[in-house]
Scaffold this motif. Structure first.
Motif, short mmCIF file in Angstrom:
data_model
loop_
_atom_site.label_atom_id
_atom_site.label_comp_id
_atom_site.label_asym_id
_atom_site.label_seq_id
_atom_site.Cartn_x
_atom_site.Cartn_y
_atom_site.Cartn_z
N MET A 129 11.29 -2.56 13.70
CA MET A 129 11.17 -1.74 12.51
C MET A 129 10.79 -0.31 12.87
SD MET A 129 12.07 -3.90 10.32
CE MET A 129 11.85 -2.81 8.93
N ASP A 130 11.35 0.64 12.13
CA ASP A 130 11.11 2.06 12.41
C ASP A 130 9.77 2.53 11.84
OD1 ASP A 130 13.58 2.21 13.69
OD2 ASP A 130 14.62 2.69 11.82
N ASN A 131 9.44 2.12 10.62
CA ASN A 131 8.23 2.59 9.95
C ASN A 131 7.12 1.55 10.08
OD1 ASN A 131 9.74 0.84 8.39
ND2 ASN A 131 9.06 1.70 6.45
N ASN A 132 6.79 1.20 11.31
CA ASN A 132 5.80 0.15 11.56
C ASN A 132 4.43 0.47 10.95
OD1 ASN A 132 7.03 -1.99 12.72
ND2 ASN A 132 6.45 -1.53 14.81
N ASP A 133 3.99 1.73 11.08
CA ASP A 133 2.65 2.08 10.61
C ASP A 133 2.50 1.87 9.11
OD1 ASP A 133 1.90 2.74 13.18
OD2 ASP A 133 2.39 4.87 12.96
N ALA A 134 3.50 2.29 8.35
CA ALA A 134 3.44 2.13 6.89
C ALA A 134 3.43 0.65 6.51
CB ALA A 134 4.62 2.83 6.23
N ILE A 135 4.20 -0.15 7.23
CA ILE A 135 4.25 -1.59 6.94
C ILE A 135 2.90 -2.23 7.25
CG2 ILE A 135 5.37 -3.76 7.55
CD1 ILE A 135 7.85 -2.13 8.33
N TRP A 136 2.30 -1.84 8.38
CA TRP A 136 1.01 -2.43 8.74
C TRP A 136 -0.11 -1.98 7.81
CZ3 TRP A 136 0.13 -6.60 11.19
CH2 TRP A 136 1.01 -7.03 12.19
N ASP A 137 0.02 -0.79 7.26
CA ASP A 137 -0.97 -0.34 6.27
C ASP A 137 -0.93 -1.25 5.03
OD1 ASP A 137 -1.86 1.70 7.87
OD2 ASP A 137 -0.61 3.25 6.92
N ARG A 138 0.28 -1.59 4.58
CA ARG A 138 0.42 -2.49 3.44
C ARG A 138 -0.14 -3.88 3.77
NH1 ARG A 138 5.97 -0.95 3.09
NH2 ARG A 138 6.50 -3.11 3.60
N LEU A 139 0.21 -4.37 4.95
CA LEU A 139 -0.26 -5.69 5.35
C LEU A 139 -1.78 -5.74 5.46
CD1 LEU A 139 2.29 -6.92 8.05
CD2 LEU A 139 1.54 -8.18 6.04
N ARG A 140 -2.34 -4.70 6.06
CA ARG A 140 -3.79 -4.67 6.26
C ARG A 140 -4.51 -4.65 4.91
NH1 ARG A 140 -7.84 -1.36 6.02
NH2 ARG A 140 -9.59 -1.48 7.51
N SER A 141 -4.04 -3.82 3.99
CA SER A 141 -4.69 -3.74 2.67
C SER A 141 -4.63 -5.07 1.95
CB SER A 141 -4.01 -2.65 1.83
OG SER A 141 -4.10 -1.39 2.46
N ALA A 142 -3.47 -5.72 1.99
CA ALA A 142 -3.32 -7.01 1.31
C ALA A 142 -4.19 -8.07 1.98
CB ALA A 142 -1.86 -7.44 1.32
N ALA A 143 -4.25 -8.05 3.31
CA ALA A 143 -5.04 -9.05 4.04
C ALA A 143 -6.53 -8.87 3.77
CB ALA A 143 -4.74 -8.96 5.53
N VAL A 144 -7.01 -7.62 3.80
CA VAL A 144 -8.43 -7.37 3.55
C VAL A 144 -8.81 -7.80 2.14
CG1 VAL A 144 -10.15 -5.55 3.27
CG2 VAL A 144 -8.65 -5.53 5.25
N ALA A 145 -7.96 -7.47 1.17
CA ALA A 145 -8.25 -7.86 -0.22
C ALA A 145 -8.32 -9.38 -0.36
CB ALA A 145 -7.18 -7.29 -1.14
N GLU A 146 -7.40 -10.07 0.29
CA GLU A 146 -7.40 -11.54 0.21
C GLU A 146 -8.61 -12.14 0.90
OE1 GLU A 146 -4.52 -15.32 1.44
OE2 GLU A 146 -3.78 -13.25 1.58
N LEU A 147 -8.97 -11.60 2.06
CA LEU A 147 -10.13 -12.12 2.79
C LEU A 147 -11.43 -11.88 2.03
CD1 LEU A 147 -9.14 -10.99 6.40
CD2 LEU A 147 -9.24 -13.34 5.56
N LEU A 148 -11.54 -10.71 1.42
CA LEU A 148 -12.75 -10.41 0.64
C LEU A 148 -12.84 -11.31 -0.60
CD1 LEU A 148 -12.84 -6.50 0.81
CD2 LEU A 148 -14.32 -8.12 2.02
N THR A 149 -11.69 -11.60 -1.21
CA THR A 149 -11.68 -12.49 -2.37
C THR A 149 -12.11 -13.90 -1.97
OG1 THR A 149 -9.88 -11.22 -3.38
CG2 THR A 149 -10.26 -13.45 -4.21
N GLU A 150 -11.60 -14.35 -0.83
CA GLU A 150 -11.99 -15.68 -0.35
C GLU A 150 -13.48 -15.73 -0.03
OE1 GLU A 150 -9.52 -16.49 2.97
OE2 GLU A 150 -7.71 -16.84 1.77
#
Length: 273
Positions: A129-150
């Motif tokens: 993927m060319d825009n790896n940083d933007a994709i990982w920013d989305r993934l990180r935000s979603a993962a942190v939100a899910e982990l905090l909810t759990e």
């Protein structure tokens, strides 16, 4: 359409070649109708369609075609069907029609984001993927939100009464036994300072979910891509202790199939048997 054609290709070939269905044409008459330009077009057509045929097999015949391979396959098809200098009019016409159809797939923003995230979570294609940083920013935000909810949903332990000031009679009535402190061994006494330092540092390292996730993601991204023949699901399972946080949400992407053809094939086989 293409997937079904690939599945029925042997039957179509058998029907075309069966003399009971198609009348025999004399070889001489057939050769009179075919020109050298026809043979050239046939060769071009086979070369142009071979990559599309192979790509179709990747998502319909593999044992575990995950959604993470869709965008890398599309990128390879885009390169193959791009117009190049020296292409004949016949080849250009085929390339334009095929890529015009393929380029309209997966245009929905949510689907596109999902496929991008699935691609970087696939250790075979994470560097494609060319825009790896933007994709990982989305993934990180979603993962942190899910982990905090759990973490918020976990049951809070009830406050326990301090053992200080509790006499033996009260402890016996409530079924509570005061823990007995054993003397330290010689080895524990010798390394008491190191033991205390470890107890002070360890909670700080594991307490911050953001830092843990960032560290594991950086470690995962720094690793080289695994061979295409490797199983990404098995790879994540083997790395579940090394990357426990990314491992949890990687499963959500790896379980999504690239095509519904395998499940449809099972359904048809059950229906007719």
């Amino acid at each position: 359409m293409i997937e079904r054609f690939c599945e029925q290709l042997p039957a179509i070939q058998a029907a075309v070649m069966d003399p009971r269905i198609k009348k025999q044409v004399e070889k001489e008459k057939l050769m009179e109708k075919l020109q050298s330009d026809d043979f050239k077009k046939a060769e071009e057509f086979v070369q142009l369609m071979h990559v599309l045929y192979t790509s179709t097999l990747c998502v319909s015949s593999e044992k575990s075609p995950t959604s993470g391979q869709i965008l890398p396959i599309l990128k390879k098809l885009e390169c193959h069907y791009s117009i190049k200098t020296g292409d004949s009019a016949f080849a250009r016409n085929i390339k334009e029609k095929i890529w015009t159809d393929l380029s309209t797939r997966y245009q929905d923003k949510e689907i596109q984001n999902f496929l991008e995230e699935a691609t970087v979570m696939d250790p075979r294609f994470k560097l494609k993927m060319d825009n790896n940083d933007a994709i990982w920013d989305r993934l990180r935000s979603a993962a942190v939100a899910e982990l905090l909810t759990e973490a918020e949903e976990l049951p809070v332990p009830e406050d326990t009464q301090s053992c200080e000031g509790v006499d033996e009679e009260e402890g016996e009535e409530e079924g509570y036994t005061v823990p007995v402190k054993h003397p330290k061994t010689a080895l524990e006494e010798l390394f008491a300072e190191e033991e205390q330092d470890m107890q002070q540092v360890a909670p700080q390292e594991t307490q911050n979910i953001d830092e843990r996730l960032d560290l594991e993601i950086r470690m995962y991204r720094s690793l080289p891509a695994i061979p295409i023949s490797s199983d990404p699901v098995l790879w994540w399972w083997q790395k579940r202790d090394t990357f426990p946080l990314p491992h949890d949400f990687a499963q959500a992407y790896l379980c999504a199939q690239a095509s519904s053809t395998p499940s449809e094939r099972v359904l048809h086989s059950r229906r007719y048997h």
